[in-house]
Every structure is written in C-alpha cells, then in structure tokens.
Write a protein that holds these residues in place. Structure first.
Motif, PDB file in Angstrom:
ATOM      1  N   ALA A   1       0.850  -1.185   0.000  1.00 12.87           N
ATOM      2  CA  ALA A   1       0.000   0.000   0.000  1.00 12.87           C
ATOM      3  C   ALA A   1       0.888   1.239   0.000  1.00 12.87           C
ATOM      4  O   ALA A   1       2.102   1.161   0.230  1.00 12.87           O
ATOM      5  CB  ALA A   1      -0.896  -0.012   1.231  1.00 12.87           C
ATOM      6  N   SER A   2       0.288   2.381  -0.246  1.00  8.07           N
ATOM      7  CA  SER A   2       1.035   3.635  -0.156  1.00  8.07           C
ATOM      8  C   SER A   2       0.075   4.783   0.114  1.00  8.07           C
ATOM      9  O   SER A   2      -1.136   4.690  -0.150  1.00  8.07           O
ATOM     10  CB  SER A   2       1.831   3.906  -1.433  1.00  8.07           C
ATOM     11  OG  SER A   2       0.967   4.057  -2.542  1.00  8.07           O
ATOM     12  N   LEU A   3       0.610   5.847   0.651  1.00 10.06           N
ATOM     13  CA  LEU A   3      -0.148   7.072   0.867  1.00 10.06           C
ATOM     14  C   LEU A   3       0.788   8.251   0.692  1.00 10.06           C
ATOM     15  O   LEU A   3       2.020   8.104   0.704  1.00 10.06           O
ATOM     16  CB  LEU A   3      -0.812   7.081   2.245  1.00 10.06           C
ATOM     17  CG  LEU A   3       0.072   6.970   3.484  1.00 10.06           C
ATOM     18  CD1 LEU A   3       0.653   8.322   3.904  1.00 10.06           C
ATOM     19  CD2 LEU A   3      -0.720   6.392   4.650  1.00 10.06           C
ATOM     20  N   ALA A   4       0.205   9.410   0.535  1.00 14.30           N
ATOM     21  CA  ALA A   4       0.991  10.636   0.440  1.00 14.30           C
ATOM     22  C   ALA A   4       0.489  11.627   1.480  1.00 14.30           C
ATOM     23  O   ALA A   4      -0.709  11.649   1.800  1.00 14.30           O
ATOM     24  CB  ALA A   4       0.879  11.231  -0.961  1.00 14.30           C
ATOM     25  N   TYR A   5       1.393  12.426   2.021  1.00 14.87           N
ATOM     26  CA  TYR A   5       0.994  13.459   2.971  1.00 14.87           C
ATOM     27  C   TYR A   5       2.007  14.589   2.937  1.00 14.87           C
ATOM     28  O   TYR A   5       3.142  14.429   2.455  1.00 14.87           O
ATOM     29  CB  TYR A   5       0.869  12.902   4.391  1.00 14.87           C
ATOM     30  CG  TYR A   5       2.176  12.513   5.054  1.00 14.87           C
ATOM     31  CD1 TYR A   5       2.837  13.407   5.913  1.00 14.87           C
ATOM     32  CD2 TYR A   5       2.748  11.263   4.862  1.00 14.87           C
ATOM     33  CE1 TYR A   5       4.025  13.052   6.543  1.00 14.87           C
ATOM     34  CE2 TYR A   5       3.932  10.899   5.486  1.00 14.87           C
ATOM     35  CZ  TYR A   5       4.570  11.801   6.321  1.00 14.87           C
ATOM     36  OH  TYR A   5       5.753  11.446   6.948  1.00 14.87           O
ATOM     37  N   THR A   6       1.605  15.725   3.433  1.00 15.05           N
ATOM     38  CA  THR A   6       2.490  16.880   3.536  1.00 15.05           C
ATOM     39  C   THR A   6       2.985  16.986   4.971  1.00 15.05           C
ATOM     40  O   THR A   6       2.181  17.100   5.907  1.00 15.05           O
ATOM     41  CB  THR A   6       1.769  18.177   3.124  1.00 15.05           C
ATOM     42  OG1 THR A   6       1.300  18.042   1.779  1.00 15.05           O
ATOM     43  CG2 THR A   6       2.702  19.369   3.227  1.00 15.05           C
ATOM     44  N   ALA A   7       4.280  16.919   5.129  1.00 11.12           N
ATOM     45  CA  ALA A   7       4.906  16.988   6.452  1.00 11.12           C
ATOM     46  C   ALA A   7       4.788  18.406   7.005  1.00 11.12           C
ATOM     47  O   ALA A   7       4.525  19.359   6.261  1.00 11.12           O
ATOM     48  CB  ALA A   7       6.363  16.569   6.354  1.00 11.12           C
ATOM     49  N   PRO A   8       4.982  18.570   8.319  1.00  9.67           N
ATOM     50  CA  PRO A   8       4.885  19.905   8.910  1.00  9.67           C
ATOM     51  C   PRO A   8       5.818  20.936   8.274  1.00  9.67           C
ATOM     52  O   PRO A   8       5.513  22.137   8.287  1.00  9.67           O
ATOM     53  CB  PRO A   8       5.250  19.655  10.386  1.00  9.67           C
ATOM     54  CG  PRO A   8       4.874  18.240  10.619  1.00  9.67           C
ATOM     55  CD  PRO A   8       5.166  17.519   9.338  1.00  9.67           C
ATOM     56  N   ASN A   9       6.946  20.485   7.715  1.00 10.33           N
ATOM     57  CA  ASN A   9       7.878  21.416   7.067  1.00 10.33           C
ATOM     58  C   ASN A   9       7.492  21.733   5.625  1.00 10.33           C
ATOM     59  O   ASN A   9       8.214  22.435   4.915  1.00 10.33           O
ATOM     60  CB  ASN A   9       9.306  20.871   7.112  1.00 10.33           C
ATOM     61  CG  ASN A   9       9.474  19.582   6.313  1.00 10.33           C
ATOM     62  OD1 ASN A   9       8.523  19.112   5.669  1.00 10.33           O
ATOM     63  ND2 ASN A   9      10.675  19.003   6.345  1.00 10.33           N
ATOM     64  N   GLY A  10       6.341  21.201   5.169  1.00 12.73           N
ATOM     65  CA  GLY A  10       5.873  21.484   3.826  1.00 12.73           C
ATOM     66  C   GLY A  10       6.289  20.473   2.784  1.00 12.73           C
ATOM     67  O   GLY A  10       5.834  20.543   1.634  1.00 12.73           O
ATOM     68  N   GLU A  11       7.138  19.523   3.137  1.00 11.90           N
ATOM     69  CA  GLU A  11       7.601  18.527   2.173  1.00 11.90           C
ATOM     70  C   GLU A  11       6.510  17.483   1.929  1.00 11.90           C
ATOM     71  O   GLU A  11       5.855  17.019   2.857  1.00 11.90           O
ATOM     72  CB  GLU A  11       8.861  17.830   2.700  1.00 11.90           C
ATOM     73  CG  GLU A  11       9.435  16.812   1.735  1.00 11.90           C
ATOM     74  CD  GLU A  11      10.685  16.129   2.269  1.00 11.90           C
ATOM     75  OE1 GLU A  11      11.416  15.519   1.481  1.00 11.90           O
ATOM     76  OE2 GLU A  11      10.925  16.211   3.497  1.00 11.90           O
ATOM     77  N   ARG A  12       6.321  17.133   0.670  1.00 14.07           N
ATOM     78  CA  ARG A  12       5.362  16.099   0.311  1.00 14.07           C
ATOM     79  C   ARG A  12       6.060  14.742   0.393  1.00 14.07           C
ATOM     80  O   ARG A  12       7.100  14.519  -0.229  1.00 14.07           O
ATOM     81  CB  ARG A  12       4.840  16.330  -1.106  1.00 14.07           C
ATOM     82  CG  ARG A  12       3.637  15.476  -1.491  1.00 14.07           C
ATOM     83  CD  ARG A  12       2.412  15.815  -0.682  1.00 14.07           C
ATOM     84  NE  ARG A  12       1.223  15.059  -1.139  1.00 14.07           N
ATOM     85  CZ  ARG A  12       0.085  15.030  -0.480  1.00 14.07           C
ATOM     86  NH1 ARG A  12      -0.039  15.698   0.665  1.00 14.07           N
ATOM     87  NH2 ARG A  12      -0.943  14.343  -0.936  1.00 14.07           N
ATOM     88  N   ILE A  13       5.477  13.846   1.197  1.00 10.67           N
ATOM     89  CA  ILE A  13       6.080  12.534   1.454  1.00 10.67           C
ATOM     90  C   ILE A  13       5.202  11.446   0.855  1.00 10.67           C
ATOM     91  O   ILE A  13       3.973  11.471   1.007  1.00 10.67           O
ATOM     92  CB  ILE A  13       6.232  12.275   2.962  1.00 10.67           C
ATOM     93  CG1 ILE A  13       7.024  13.385   3.644  1.00 10.67           C
ATOM     94  CG2 ILE A  13       6.861  10.904   3.221  1.00 10.67           C
ATOM     95  CD1 ILE A  13       8.468  13.455   3.242  1.00 10.67           C
ATOM     96  N   THR A  14       5.805  10.483   0.186  1.00 12.00           N
ATOM     97  CA  THR A  14       5.117   9.258  -0.196  1.00 12.00           C
ATOM     98  C   THR A  14       5.575   8.162   0.747  1.00 12.00           C
ATOM     99  O   THR A  14       6.775   7.938   0.914  1.00 12.00           O
ATOM    100  CB  THR A  14       5.445   8.853  -1.642  1.00 12.00           C
ATOM    101  OG1 THR A  14       4.960   9.863  -2.530  1.00 12.00           O
ATOM    102  CG2 THR A  14       4.765   7.530  -2.003  1.00 12.00           C
ATOM    103  N   LEU A  15       4.595   7.513   1.395  1.00 11.30           N
ATOM    104  CA  LEU A  15       4.912   6.489   2.393  1.00 11.30           C
ATOM    105  C   LEU A  15       4.420   5.136   1.902  1.00 11.30           C
ATOM    106  O   LEU A  15       3.219   4.915   1.745  1.00 11.30           O
ATOM    107  CB  LEU A  15       4.248   6.847   3.728  1.00 11.30           C
ATOM    108  CG  LEU A  15       4.525   5.915   4.903  1.00 11.30           C
ATOM    109  CD1 LEU A  15       6.005   5.932   5.290  1.00 11.30           C
ATOM    110  CD2 LEU A  15       3.666   6.298   6.109  1.00 11.30           C
ATOM    111  N   ASP A  16       5.351   4.229   1.634  1.00 11.38           N
ATOM    112  CA  ASP A  16       5.013   2.850   1.280  1.00 11.38           C
ATOM    113  C   ASP A  16       4.828   2.044   2.553  1.00 11.38           C
ATOM    114  O   ASP A  16       5.560   2.233   3.535  1.00 11.38           O
ATOM    115  CB  ASP A  16       6.116   2.226   0.427  1.00 11.38           C
ATOM    116  CG  ASP A  16       6.277   2.912  -0.920  1.00 11.38           C
ATOM    117  OD1 ASP A  16       5.251   3.227  -1.541  1.00 11.38           O
ATOM    118  OD2 ASP A  16       7.427   3.149  -1.335  1.00 11.38           O
TER     119      ASP A  16
END
Length: 420
Positions: free
Chosen positions: A159-174
């Motif tokens: 599975a995977s998801l994406a989110y924006t970290a508190p510092n503004g960076e967009r993260i893809t999490l597998d």
C-alpha cells in the motif's frame, strides 16, 4: 442501506517528493490510532502515526469517559495503565431513575465485572506521552493525507499514501497496510471505491447538552434518569470534576443555556427526595448531536478501518471509545498473526468486528430509547403512550434480575476478541 455519498473520490496520484517506508501506516492520533501503535511497537512491528491536527488540539479534545472491563484489562496488559490506575474511578454499577425513584444496578454483584470512569482526554494524554518517551513516529500536522494505493492484487503488492509533512515537504509512504483511525470525517472511509461500501444510519431527533463542572460528584455511581422534561445523566471525570448531561433539541443553541438554566434543569430532572445535587463552576459546555452509523465492511484491500471511521453509537451506553478499543484489540492480534505467517485474522477482522459492533448498536439503541423522551409528533395520545411504555420498560428492568444481568453484561462490556 444506501451508498455513502462521500464515496467515489478514489485514490489520487502522489505528488513528487521524498519516498519513505514503514510496515503499518496509521492515520489518526485519537485513542484508537495511538493504542494500536503501542501494541504494534511492542510486537516489533514498525509503524507511523499521521495526525492532521496539531498536538494541542489532539490533547484538548473532550470525549467519552467510561471504560469497559476489557478496555481496562487491555491497557494493563500492555503497560499503559499507570495514569488509569492513579486517576481512574472504578464503578460497580449505575443508577436508573424514573419519577423520582432511583434504583442501583450492581454490575459486580450481577456479573463480577466493573467499569472505570476515566476521561478519553486523559487516556490520549497518557498515550501521547508514552509515544514521546519511546520516540515513536507520531507526526502531528501531517496534512493532505491521501491513500494512493490500497488494492491487493499480488503477493508482492504494498500500500502507499501521500501526505504533507509539517515542514511542507510532500512525502510518499510505502507500507504493508493502512489503518484508518481518522474518525467519521476522515479520508480513509472515503477512499473505498464507489460501490464497495454501504452504510446504515439513524440520526436522532434529540441531542445532549454536556457540561464539565469543577465540583465533586454528588453520586458514587453514574445516574441515568428518565424525566418528563427529558433525559438527564450525572457522570464524573474525577473526584473533583463532574460531567453532566441534559437532553435537548439537536437544533438548540448553547447560547440559550445559561449556567443558571442548566443547573435548574439538572436539579429538576435528577432530583430525588433526600438527595442533593451540588452545583459548581461550569468550565465547558456544548451540544452533542446523536447518531448511529455502521459501514458494511471495515476492509478493502490493504486498508482497514477502526473506531469512528467505521461506526458510531449514541453515547447513552458508553460504547464509542470501547468499540474503538475493541477494534484495535482484534486488528492488532490479526496484524501480529500476519507477520508470523497467518492471514486468517486479517481475513476475518471485518466480519468479527462488525458482529460485535451490531450487538453494541442494539444495546446502545435500547438504552437510548428507554431513557429519552421522544419528541411529540402532534399527537398527545402518542406522546403519552411512548412515555408510559418507557416507564414500563424501566420498571421491568429495575425489578427483574434477568433484565439486570443482561444490562450489566452489556454495559460492562462484551468480549473484545472472538466475540461470536
């Protein structure tokens, strides 16, 4: 049953950014998500908890406050009950009241089980503090969370998801699995593909006005009262803080309820001869709408729902928080079994959790119907019939040993695991 109107948005492609990995991604830092993380961590399973709100908001949310016997036992099993033992109030039963008569239902005597008054807010404080002590991957202000891959078509899929970290960076999490512990308004349930999820729902035509007051409780056990003016309840949060409720209209405005009016209504609805309700400063008050809500499945592919993301009960039977903990107990066991090579628990999770949930819904509905005055439909005869029927019901419960055993068994809590 109808399709949830929020469905059909589907999974959206992730934006470019850093790519990271974990075994279990938990969306939501309420008690369900926080507790699941602790259990998985103790089993050596890597996880990350993503919470859209900031820490202060999460710690400030005021919610339920009664833990079933199995909830208390589960927290103790995983060493998460230090604050509970110090500040929880063990209760051996409840009072049912009607027409100024008050009757005690003794759970300990009837079933050998008890409940513990311990605010959800306190539980969240403790679980967050333990996560911080352990250095857990608990990320507040993780915004724009979007599951991007939940299908499970091949053994090697993740599975995977994406989110924006508190510092503004967009993260893809597998990850291997995504757990939706993000509540009724969260993204996870809305990610189920259109046509895969139905909902059953009832919206009630009454609500609760709840207050917190800085005054010692006037009762040793919770009081549930049926009164001609409407339901009332006396609960507590500690030996110095009382939690009380009044039945009001769902479209009422809290501005209509001065402190003086609230206390006057509580005195009327909870009053009995020889007993005094002690008043004190009200520190919080709000109107809580009531609904019942259950989805047809808690699982699609590699996405699983727990707690309010999949079901909501009216608060009368004190089942909301306990239902979430029950889901966590079942799912945590299933995930541990998966990493030991057995997927049976994951395959059966939704059916088992919903089997228990519908029993809980029945009990919550039963308590709610028995104790609330139903708004008039224009017929004085119908209103009189409804109220007298409720009096008959509560008189039966308070005079029947068998009925009291049934109430005590369900209020103190059905088993979490293998509920069938």
């Amino acid at each position: 049953m109808t399709n949830d109107e929020s469905h059909g948005q589907g999974a959206q492609p992730a934006e470019a950014g850093a790519r990271q990995s974990t075994q279990v991604a938990i969306i939501g830092a309420g008690p369900a998500g926080l507790l699941l993380g602790h259990i998985l961590g103790q089993a050596g399973i890597d996880y990350r908890i993503l919470e859209a709100r900031d820490k202060a908001y999460v710690l400030g949310r005021i919610r339920a406050g009664v833990l079933e016997q199995d909830s208390v036992d589960l927290l103790a099993k995983f060493g998460l009950d230090a604050d509970l033992k110090a500040n929880g109030l063990t209760h051996h039963g409840i009072y049912l009241q009607h027409e100024g008569e008050r009757h005690h239902i003794d759970f300990a005597e009837l079933t050998g089980r008890t409940v513990t008054v311990y605010g959800q807010q306190a539980l969240v404080h403790h679980l967050v503090a333990e996560h911080e002590r352990l250095g857990s991957q608990l990320i507040f202000e993780a915004t724009d969370v979007q599951p991007t891959q939940i299908e499970s078509t091949h053994d090697g899929d993740r599975a995977s998801l994406a989110y924006t970290a508190p510092n503004g960076e967009r993260i893809t999490l597998d990850c291997d699995y995504i757990i939706g512990a993000d509540g009724y308004h969260g993204i996870c349930r809305r990610t189920f593909p259109e046509g895969t999820l139905d909902v059953a729902e009832r919206v009630y035509d009454f609500a609760w006005l709840g207050i917190l007051a800085d005054v010692a409780p006037s009762t040793d056990d919770l009081i549930y009262a049926l009164h001609r003016d409407g339901f009332a309840m006396h609960s507590m949060r500690s030996s110095t803080v009382s939690r009380l409720y009044l039945q009001v209209s769902p479209d009422d405005d809290i501005a209509n309820w001065s402190d003086e009016r609230i206390w006057a209504a509580l005195q009327t609805r909870l009053g009995t001869e020889g007993w005094t309700l002690t008043e004190g400063p009200i520190t919080e008050k709000s109107i809580l709408p009531m609904r019942s809500f259950v989805v047809s499945t808690l699982n699609y592919g590699r996405l699983y729902l727990v707690g309010d993301a999949g079901h909501i009960v009216p608060p009368t039977g004190a089942k909301g928080l306990n239902s979430a903990i029950a889901d966590v107990a079942l799912l945590a066991e299933a995930l541990q079994a998966h990493y030991a090579g057995d997927d049976t628990g994951l395959e059966q999770y939704s059916d088992k959790a919903l089997d228990r949930q519908w029993k809980v819904q029945h009990f919550s509905q039963w308590m709610t119907d028995m104790l609330h005055v139903h708004p008039a439909d224009g017929s004085a005869e119908q209103s009189a019939f409804d109220f007298q029927r409720q009096l008959g019901q509560i008189r039966y419960v308070t005079s029947s040993h068998a009925a009291q055993v049934s109430l005590a068994e369900q209020y103190a809590g059905l088993p979490f695991v293998d509920a069938r």
